[in-house]
Scaffold this motif. Structure first.
Motif, mmCIF file in Angstrom:
data_model
loop_
_atom_site.group_PDB
_atom_site.id
_atom_site.type_symbol
_atom_site.label_atom_id
_atom_site.label_comp_id
_atom_site.label_asym_id
_atom_site.label_seq_id
_atom_site.Cartn_x
_atom_site.Cartn_y
_atom_site.Cartn_z
ATOM 1 N N SER A 248 0.807 -1.020 -0.015
ATOM 2 C CA SER A 248 -0.105 -0.127 -0.068
ATOM 3 C C SER A 248 0.786 1.377 -0.073
ATOM 4 N N PHE A 249 0.317 2.300 -0.550
ATOM 5 C CA PHE A 249 1.249 3.608 -0.699
ATOM 6 C C PHE A 249 0.619 4.294 0.684
ATOM 7 N N ALA A 250 -0.114 4.072 1.300
ATOM 8 C CA ALA A 250 -0.693 4.587 2.815
ATOM 9 C C ALA A 250 0.639 4.918 3.575
ATOM 10 N N PRO A 251 0.786 5.884 4.268
ATOM 11 C CA PRO A 251 -0.359 7.029 4.390
ATOM 12 C C PRO A 251 -0.184 8.293 3.225
ATOM 13 N N VAL A 252 0.758 7.935 2.344
ATOM 14 C CA VAL A 252 0.595 8.916 1.128
ATOM 15 C C VAL A 252 -0.692 9.117 0.450
ATOM 16 N N THR A 253 -1.331 7.967 0.108
ATOM 17 C CA THR A 253 -2.407 7.701 -0.577
ATOM 18 C C THR A 253 -2.735 6.470 -0.317
ATOM 19 N N ASN A 254 -4.230 6.317 -0.167
ATOM 20 C CA ASN A 254 -4.850 5.018 0.067
ATOM 21 C C ASN A 254 -4.852 3.992 -1.189
ATOM 22 N N ALA A 255 -3.826 3.834 -1.696
ATOM 23 C CA ALA A 255 -3.837 2.928 -2.838
ATOM 24 C C ALA A 255 -3.187 1.648 -2.563
ATOM 25 N N ILE A 256 -3.831 0.534 -2.796
ATOM 26 C CA ILE A 256 -3.169 -0.812 -2.744
ATOM 27 C C ILE A 256 -3.055 -1.436 -4.031
ATOM 28 N N TYR A 257 -1.613 -2.187 -4.109
ATOM 29 C CA TYR A 257 -1.112 -2.524 -5.469
ATOM 30 C C TYR A 257 -0.543 -3.867 -5.385
ATOM 31 N N LEU B 53 -6.551 -4.271 3.604
ATOM 32 C CA LEU B 53 -5.237 -4.425 3.422
ATOM 33 C C LEU B 53 -4.579 -5.797 3.817
ATOM 34 N N PRO B 54 -4.997 -5.988 5.168
ATOM 35 C CA PRO B 54 -4.286 -7.310 5.743
ATOM 36 C C PRO B 54 -4.906 -8.577 4.842
ATOM 37 N N GLN B 55 -6.187 -8.611 4.415
ATOM 38 C CA GLN B 55 -6.738 -9.966 3.760
ATOM 39 C C GLN B 55 -6.041 -9.872 2.382
ATOM 40 N N TYR C 67 8.004 16.376 -22.891
ATOM 41 C CA TYR C 67 6.569 16.156 -22.326
ATOM 42 C C TYR C 67 6.246 15.625 -21.185
ATOM 43 N N ASN C 68 7.381 15.072 -20.282
ATOM 44 C CA ASN C 68 6.988 14.546 -19.050
ATOM 45 C C ASN C 68 6.901 15.508 -18.101
ATOM 46 N N GLU C 69 5.913 15.288 -17.216
ATOM 47 C CA GLU C 69 5.825 16.137 -16.207
ATOM 48 C C GLU C 69 7.125 15.773 -15.094
ATOM 49 N N ASP C 70 7.152 16.877 -14.253
ATOM 50 C CA ASP C 70 8.280 16.749 -13.217
ATOM 51 C C ASP C 70 7.986 15.605 -12.491
ATOM 52 N N GLU C 71 9.004 14.619 -12.633
ATOM 53 C CA GLU C 71 8.912 13.400 -11.636
ATOM 54 C C GLU C 71 9.323 14.000 -10.268
ATOM 55 N N SER C 72 8.127 14.008 -9.366
ATOM 56 C CA SER C 72 8.688 14.537 -8.145
ATOM 57 C C SER C 72 8.728 13.516 -6.975
ATOM 58 N N TYR C 73 8.569 12.297 -7.614
ATOM 59 C CA TYR C 73 8.616 10.971 -6.543
ATOM 60 C C TYR C 73 9.282 9.747 -7.468
ATOM 61 N N SER C 74 10.030 8.905 -6.748
ATOM 62 C CA SER C 74 10.546 7.896 -7.498
ATOM 63 C C SER C 74 9.641 6.951 -7.959
ATOM 64 N N PHE C 75 10.268 6.138 -8.959
ATOM 65 C CA PHE C 75 9.358 5.121 -9.490
ATOM 66 C C PHE C 75 9.139 3.970 -8.885
ATOM 67 N N VAL C 76 7.995 3.650 -8.481
ATOM 68 C CA VAL C 76 7.496 2.299 -7.750
ATOM 69 C C VAL C 76 6.790 1.569 -8.573
ATOM 70 N N PRO C 77 7.331 0.682 -9.514
ATOM 71 C CA PRO C 77 6.475 -0.237 -10.350
ATOM 72 C C PRO C 77 5.521 -0.821 -9.529
ATOM 73 N N HIS C 78 3.945 -0.947 -10.107
ATOM 74 C CA HIS C 78 2.972 -1.456 -9.269
ATOM 75 C C HIS C 78 1.865 -1.638 -10.359
ATOM 76 N N ILE C 79 0.881 -2.417 -10.015
ATOM 77 C CA ILE C 79 -0.495 -2.767 -10.397
ATOM 78 C C ILE C 79 -1.524 -2.388 -9.516
ATOM 79 N N THR C 80 -2.162 -1.367 -9.673
ATOM 80 C CA THR C 80 -3.048 -0.711 -8.625
ATOM 81 C C THR C 80 -4.222 -1.801 -8.631
ATOM 82 N N ILE C 81 -4.723 -2.027 -7.617
ATOM 83 C CA ILE C 81 -6.010 -2.986 -7.327
ATOM 84 C C ILE C 81 -6.946 -2.136 -6.463
ATOM 85 N N ALA C 82 -6.774 -1.107 -5.805
ATOM 86 C CA ALA C 82 -7.515 -0.576 -4.922
ATOM 87 C C ALA C 82 -7.022 0.824 -4.662
#
Lengths: 171, 171
Positions: free
Chosen positions: B74-83, B131-133, B104-119
């Motif tokens: 999960s990216f929490a507490p930054v954002t409640n996204a689970i992946y 999350l625990p389940q 054309y790229n936006e400023d990358e203000s965070y590092s690359f964390v490759p993921h597939i979002t599911i929630a």
């Protein structure tokens, strides 16, 4: 696994189609607005590379074509689907035929009526209610399509693009 | 117009991801399960051909890579996204960097964390509930990705594929 080959119109046409699909097409969330060029066919998951090669051979013999929508029509009474009518130019019909000559095609039991669906699965009265309005607003677009997309269907009914093919046929 | 570059995992992984996304991801209907390789960027509608050419140059220097998911995070507490956490292999990180070097790229203000979002977009208690389940069930997949897709976004938020690119880089 289910496959299909489609062309996506420009963003402008897709946005316009979606303004209707949002309300009238239960497939709205499964795929963005499209014109089917080769209808749904079944093939094994492992066969996709072979299918892609065959599609690639076909597109090499076809140039970009004009997608011209002229009006809003309906397939009723066969089915209550409303669509943007796409002019069945010789080049588009030939492209469809060449793609259908690839094995894996289902029996084509009806003729090719190129279209972009904007409403479907309505009951008769809903259909009869909205058709005159949509007809009156119409749908007149003309643009060049220079690529096709081979899609496959997920278990939930949504479609993922496997590959795009440029219509690169020599003059 | 908004663009992005993604990899779609196999049907098996997409179906598994969708079994969660259906319930927990409001973006479920806007795009099929994917790993973003170059995040959303803005560009003019007419620039898409130029962008595609640039992407084409990058993929010619990259071979197919292994997409290996190891766990649910999960990216929490930054954002409640689970992946599904995707292993950031050197080849994948380099691919991301090369694509980001395209203008054309936006400023990358965070590092690359490759993921597939599911929630995502859940409130904190929902997030903490599921999350625990999801972690316990896990997500261990390993497969080869041999192509990327350049997408653009329609007005309703859904994404259409503009073009696929094979990772054809020579050995």
């Amino acid at each position: 696994m289910k496959y299909g080959i489609v062309a996506f119109p420009s963003k402008k046409v897709q946005d316009f189609a979606n303004s209707y699909r949002k309300r009238y097409d239960p497939h709205y969330a499964l795929i963005t607005p499209h014109m089917t060029v080769k209808g749904v066919f079944e093939a094994d998951e492992n066969e996709i590379k072979t299918i892609a090669e065959k599609v690639n051979k076909v597109v090499r013999n076809h140039k970009p074509f004009t997608l011209k929508t002229t009006k809003v029509s309906s397939f009723a009474p066969v089915t209550n689907a409303i669509y943007f009518h796409v002019e069945p130019t010789a080049e588009l019909v030939k492209l469809h035929e060449d793609l259908n000559d690839i094995q894996y095609n289902e029996d084509e039991s009806y003729s090719f009526v190129p279209h972009i669906t904007i409403a479907q699965k309505m009951n008769a009265s809903e259909h009869d209610d909205i058709l005159p309005q949509l007809k009156m607003i119409g749908a007149q677009f003309e643009e060049e399509i220079d690529r096709l997309h081979l899609l496959y269907q997920l278990e939930d009914g949504s479609w993922t693009v496997y590959e795009t093919f440029r219509l690169s046929g020599a003059e």
